[in-house]
Design a protein around this motif. Structure first.
Motif, PDB file in Angstrom:
ATOM      1  N   ILE A  91      47.708  22.821   5.123  1.00 20.39           N
ATOM      2  CA  ILE A  91      47.678  24.373   5.023  1.00 20.39           C
ATOM      3  C   ILE A  91      48.610  24.935   5.195  1.00 20.39           C
ATOM      4  N   ASP A  92      49.551  25.539   4.128  1.00 17.74           N
ATOM      5  CA  ASP A  92      50.799  26.332   4.386  1.00 17.74           C
ATOM      6  C   ASP A  92      50.462  27.790   3.854  1.00 17.74           C
ATOM      7  N   ALA A  93      49.393  28.331   4.780  1.00 16.82           N
ATOM      8  CA  ALA A  93      48.970  29.597   4.243  1.00 16.82           C
ATOM      9  C   ALA A  93      48.903  30.592   5.453  1.00 16.82           C
ATOM     10  N   GLY A  94      49.337  30.130   6.696  1.00 16.70           N
ATOM     11  CA  GLY A  94      49.628  31.029   7.576  1.00 16.70           C
ATOM     12  C   GLY A  94      48.155  31.186   8.234  1.00 16.70           C
ATOM     13  N   LEU A  95      47.314  30.390   8.294  1.00 17.75           N
ATOM     14  CA  LEU A  95      45.728  30.536   8.796  1.00 17.75           C
ATOM     15  C   LEU A  95      46.042  30.774  10.214  1.00 17.75           C
ATOM     16  N   PHE A  96      45.266  31.991  10.471  1.00 14.46           N
ATOM     17  CA  PHE A  96      45.466  32.408  11.974  1.00 14.46           C
ATOM     18  C   PHE A  96      44.617  31.305  12.904  1.00 14.46           C
ATOM     19  N   VAL A  97      45.392  31.237  13.993  1.00 13.96           N
ATOM     20  CA  VAL A  97      44.871  30.259  15.105  1.00 13.96           C
ATOM     21  C   VAL A  97      43.773  30.737  15.868  1.00 13.96           C
ATOM     22  N   THR A  98      42.755  30.223  15.773  1.00 11.94           N
ATOM     23  CA  THR A  98      41.110  30.626  16.728  1.00 11.94           C
ATOM     24  C   THR A  98      40.857  29.390  17.360  1.00 11.94           C
ATOM     25  N   GLU A  99      40.092  29.636  18.313  1.00 11.04           N
ATOM     26  CA  GLU A  99      39.474  28.672  19.173  1.00 11.04           C
ATOM     27  C   GLU A  99      38.755  27.755  18.437  1.00 11.04           C
ATOM     28  N   GLU A 100      38.060  28.295  17.479  1.00  6.72           N
ATOM     29  CA  GLU A 100      37.014  27.582  16.610  1.00  6.72           C
ATOM     30  C   GLU A 100      37.695  26.531  15.499  1.00  6.72           C
ATOM     31  N   ARG A 101      38.948  27.111  15.064  1.00  4.49           N
ATOM     32  CA  ARG A 101      39.722  26.000  14.648  1.00  4.49           C
ATOM     33  C   ARG A 101      40.428  24.954  15.000  1.00  4.49           C
ATOM     34  N   LEU A 102      40.791  25.266  16.110  1.00  4.63           N
ATOM     35  CA  LEU A 102      41.551  24.494  17.199  1.00  4.63           C
ATOM     36  C   LEU A 102      40.573  23.277  17.530  1.00  4.63           C
ATOM     37  N   LYS A 103      39.191  23.321  17.373  1.00  2.00           N
ATOM     38  CA  LYS A 103      38.347  22.346  17.693  1.00  2.00           C
ATOM     39  C   LYS A 103      38.198  21.331  16.608  1.00  2.00           C
TER      40      LYS A 103
END
Length: 275
Positions: A101-113
């Motif tokens: 995903i080359d769209a600059g997804l914001f890094v969040t705790e939920e996504r890092l799981k």
């Protein structure tokens, strides 16, 4: 993600740049790990000039496009870009529709799981208004106003959290209108359907430079944007390429060209489950 959503996506190449990366070198990611052999398939949202956008002839341009082309080149792969909405990106990644995903997804705790992420760009939320529209000079000025932002994104989350704060302080909450991408977020502002549009700093800054909108507030809730992956081996290979381009100066130069600061003090680290 539905079949219909995939059918509405468009695959873009980057003209001569794609041919230029067909080098005589050994790919650094095995074909068995890729969506298509010999290609680095990347999901993008080309609705955010100057970060990623499509010209009238379909040619993709912007920071994230240049980054994707360079990554593919260094990995000895051909870049393939698939245009899609943000809401489809994580399901599509999990479903093997693209490698990155080359769209600059914001890094969040939920996504890092659930995702492997390389934070590299530092992004913050901005508020845009029409040039002769609402006077917004503080966050509190958003109280009671109808605003637009992208569905399912970090901006929506922060605006909903802000509404909770408003209600706790006895202020009227915002009326939040959600759209599939930033192009339609700003179209709603252009059409007078909302009083303010919520996006990210580079996008709001560019719209102000065109003279169409006012960049009313910036630098809100700063957080890193990332490249995101489902496969650890693919993520590690891309991380190595990112570290190389950071060390040789290519990445800092690209970021500087677009006026975007680097996340994590310029260090490239892979984050995600069990890392």
């Amino acid at each position: 993600m539905t079949y219909k959503a995939l059918k509405l996506s468009f695959v873009f190449t980057v003209g001569l740049a794609s041919a230029a990366v067909a080098q005589e070198c050994s790919p650094k990611i095995d074909d068995s790990l890729l969506t298509e052999p010999g290609k680095l398939t990347m999901a993008v949202s080309p609705t955010l000039p100057p970060m990623a956008y499509a010209e009238s002839d379909g040619t993709l341009k912007g920071l994230r496009i240049e980054l994707g082309v360079e990554l593919a080149k260094r990995l000895c792969l051909e870049p393939d870009f698939i245009s899609t909405e943000y809401a489809t990106m994580v399901p599509g990644l999990k479903g093997g529709r693209w490698d990155v995903i080359d769209a600059g997804l914001f890094v969040t705790e939920e996504r890092l799981k659930i995702l492997y992420m390389i934070p590299y760009e530092n992004l913050a939320i901005s508020i845009s208004t029409s040039v002769e529209g609402a006077e917004i000079s503080s966050v509190e000025d958003l109280s009671g106003r109808r605003i637009s932002t992208d569905i399912g994104g970090y901006a929506e989350r922060k605006m909903r959290e802000l509404n909770v704060d408003f209600e706790a302080d006895g202020l009227e909450p915002m009326d939040i209108a959600l759209f599939d991408n930033y192009a339609t977020v700003y179209q709603a502002l252009r059409a007078g359907q909302v009083e303010a549009a919520v996006s990210i700093d580079p996008v709001a800054k560019l719209y102000q430079e065109t003279g169409e909108f006012t960049h009313a507030l910036s630098g809100m809730y700063a957080t890193p944007g990332s490249l995101s992956f489902d496969n650890l081996e693919v993520a590690e290979a891309v991380t190595a390429a990112m570290q190389e381009m950071n060390e040789d100066g290519w990445l800092p130069e690209l970021m500087g060209t677009y006026g975007v600061s680097q996340a994590d003090d310029g260090e490239i680290r892979l984050k995600g489950p069990n890392l």
